[in-house]
Write a protein that holds these residues in place. Sequence first.
Motif, PDB file in Angstrom:
ATOM      1  N   VAL A  95     -12.526  50.895 -40.375  1.00 59.18           N
ATOM      2  CA  VAL A  95     -13.966  50.791 -40.126  1.00 59.18           C
ATOM      3  C   VAL A  95     -14.282  49.439 -39.504  1.00 59.18           C
ATOM      4  O   VAL A  95     -15.067  49.357 -38.551  1.00 59.18           O
ATOM      5  CB  VAL A  95     -14.778  51.030 -41.420  1.00 59.18           C
ATOM      6  CG1 VAL A  95     -16.238  50.655 -41.230  1.00 59.18           C
ATOM      7  CG2 VAL A  95     -14.653  52.484 -41.864  1.00 59.18           C
ATOM      8  N   TRP A  96     -13.675  48.360 -40.012  1.00 65.20           N
ATOM      9  CA  TRP A  96     -13.916  47.040 -39.448  1.00 65.20           C
ATOM     10  C   TRP A  96     -13.460  46.991 -37.984  1.00 65.20           C
ATOM     11  O   TRP A  96     -14.154  46.469 -37.115  1.00 65.20           O
ATOM     12  CB  TRP A  96     -13.189  45.971 -40.256  1.00 65.20           C
ATOM     13  CG  TRP A  96     -13.463  44.600 -39.725  1.00 65.20           C
ATOM     14  CD1 TRP A  96     -12.622  43.814 -38.995  1.00 65.20           C
ATOM     15  CD2 TRP A  96     -14.690  43.864 -39.840  1.00 65.20           C
ATOM     16  NE1 TRP A  96     -13.247  42.647 -38.660  1.00 65.20           N
ATOM     17  CE2 TRP A  96     -14.507  42.648 -39.167  1.00 65.20           C
ATOM     18  CE3 TRP A  96     -15.908  44.137 -40.448  1.00 65.20           C
ATOM     19  CZ2 TRP A  96     -15.506  41.693 -39.085  1.00 65.20           C
ATOM     20  CZ3 TRP A  96     -16.891  43.174 -40.366  1.00 65.20           C
ATOM     21  CH2 TRP A  96     -16.701  41.979 -39.687  1.00 65.20           C
ATOM     22  N   ARG A  97     -12.304  47.590 -37.693  1.00 67.18           N
ATOM     23  CA  ARG A  97     -11.792  47.632 -36.321  1.00 67.18           C
ATOM     24  C   ARG A  97     -12.760  48.414 -35.427  1.00 67.18           C
ATOM     25  O   ARG A  97     -13.078  47.984 -34.318  1.00 67.18           O
ATOM     26  CB  ARG A  97     -10.410  48.283 -36.298  1.00 67.18           C
ATOM     27  CG  ARG A  97      -9.740  48.235 -34.936  1.00 67.18           C
ATOM     28  CD  ARG A  97      -8.356  48.857 -34.942  1.00 67.18           C
ATOM     29  NE  ARG A  97      -7.511  48.261 -35.959  1.00 67.18           N
ATOM     30  CZ  ARG A  97      -6.802  48.947 -36.848  1.00 67.18           C
ATOM     31  NH1 ARG A  97      -6.802  50.258 -36.842  1.00 67.18           N
ATOM     32  NH2 ARG A  97      -6.049  48.333 -37.731  1.00 67.18           N
ATOM     33  N   PHE A  98     -13.253  49.531 -35.922  1.00 69.84           N
ATOM     34  CA  PHE A  98     -14.183  50.356 -35.147  1.00 69.84           C
ATOM     35  C   PHE A  98     -15.475  49.582 -34.858  1.00 69.84           C
ATOM     36  O   PHE A  98     -15.963  49.577 -33.742  1.00 69.84           O
ATOM     37  CB  PHE A  98     -14.481  51.654 -35.905  1.00 69.84           C
ATOM     38  CG  PHE A  98     -15.472  52.528 -35.209  1.00 69.84           C
ATOM     39  CD1 PHE A  98     -15.103  53.261 -34.092  1.00 69.84           C
ATOM     40  CD2 PHE A  98     -16.777  52.619 -35.652  1.00 69.84           C
ATOM     41  CE1 PHE A  98     -16.017  54.067 -33.435  1.00 69.84           C
ATOM     42  CE2 PHE A  98     -17.701  53.422 -35.011  1.00 69.84           C
ATOM     43  CZ  PHE A  98     -17.314  54.147 -33.897  1.00 69.84           C
ATOM     44  N   ILE A  99     -16.009  48.940 -35.878  1.00 68.25           N
ATOM     45  CA  ILE A  99     -17.252  48.169 -35.703  1.00 68.25           C
ATOM     46  C   ILE A  99     -17.025  47.041 -34.690  1.00 68.25           C
ATOM     47  O   ILE A  99     -17.878  46.767 -33.841  1.00 68.25           O
ATOM     48  CB  ILE A  99     -17.749  47.615 -37.060  1.00 68.25           C
ATOM     49  CG1 ILE A  99     -18.256  48.774 -37.920  1.00 68.25           C
ATOM     50  CG2 ILE A  99     -18.832  46.562 -36.863  1.00 68.25           C
ATOM     51  CD1 ILE A  99     -18.564  48.387 -39.351  1.00 68.25           C
ATOM     52  N   SER A 100     -15.877  46.405 -34.762  1.00 63.37           N
ATOM     53  CA  SER A 100     -15.558  45.322 -33.823  1.00 63.37           C
ATOM     54  C   SER A 100     -15.486  45.830 -32.380  1.00 63.37           C
ATOM     55  O   SER A 100     -15.871  45.131 -31.452  1.00 63.37           O
ATOM     56  CB  SER A 100     -14.233  44.677 -34.194  1.00 63.37           C
ATOM     57  OG  SER A 100     -14.317  44.089 -35.480  1.00 63.37           O
ATOM     58  N   GLU A 101     -14.988  47.062 -32.203  1.00 56.35           N
ATOM     59  CA  GLU A 101     -14.880  47.631 -30.861  1.00 56.35           C
ATOM     60  C   GLU A 101     -16.239  47.947 -30.247  1.00 56.35           C
ATOM     61  O   GLU A 101     -16.405  47.833 -29.041  1.00 56.35           O
ATOM     62  CB  GLU A 101     -14.039  48.915 -30.898  1.00 56.35           C
ATOM     63  CG  GLU A 101     -12.577  48.687 -31.137  1.00 56.35           C
ATOM     64  CD  GLU A 101     -11.812  49.997 -31.311  1.00 56.35           C
ATOM     65  OE1 GLU A 101     -12.388  51.079 -31.099  1.00 56.35           O
ATOM     66  OE2 GLU A 101     -10.619  49.920 -31.652  1.00 56.35           O
ATOM     67  N   ILE A 102     -17.184  48.364 -31.069  1.00 56.54           N
ATOM     68  CA  ILE A 102     -18.472  48.758 -30.523  1.00 56.54           C
ATOM     69  C   ILE A 102     -19.490  47.632 -30.539  1.00 56.54           C
ATOM     70  O   ILE A 102     -20.541  47.760 -29.926  1.00 56.54           O
ATOM     71  CB  ILE A 102     -19.044  50.000 -31.256  1.00 56.54           C
ATOM     72  CG1 ILE A 102     -19.326  49.694 -32.725  1.00 56.54           C
ATOM     73  CG2 ILE A 102     -18.128  51.182 -31.102  1.00 56.54           C
ATOM     74  CD1 ILE A 102     -20.081  50.784 -33.450  1.00 56.54           C
ATOM     75  N   ALA A 103     -19.189  46.547 -31.218  1.00 52.22           N
ATOM     76  CA  ALA A 103     -20.140  45.430 -31.315  1.00 52.22           C
ATOM     77  C   ALA A 103     -20.134  44.580 -30.062  1.00 52.22           C
ATOM     78  O   ALA A 103     -19.251  44.492 -29.329  1.00 52.22           O
ATOM     79  CB  ALA A 103     -19.820  44.568 -32.526  1.00 52.22           C
TER      80      ALA A 103
END
Length: 103
Positions: A95-103
């Motif tokens: 989830v942290w990786r996903f959030i980092s990708e879209i942020a």
Amino acid sequence: ASTVYLQSAPLEGSGILALEAMACGTVVVTPDVCGPELFSRDNSGNIIQFANLTAEDLALKCIDLMKNKQKRLELSTRGMIAASKITWKTEIVNVWRFISEIA
């Protein structure tokens, strides 16, 4: 037991229902949405995702799966393996990786 789990909602937050179905050995058919996508990011083919299908197309995909025992068994096995690898720790990282990708 269910043969195929169809998640037809166009939006899904966590994908927990798809994950539970995978853990039970049920083949998952889902829109190409955020939640279930997190469990299939390595393209292992453990779920079937679709984009922009009509209701008829979706029904045909499910019918095809119900008729094709070999394909169901392959997807079911891959889904159970993928689900067994998911822990709270791995999901927090994902989830942290996903959030980092879209942020």
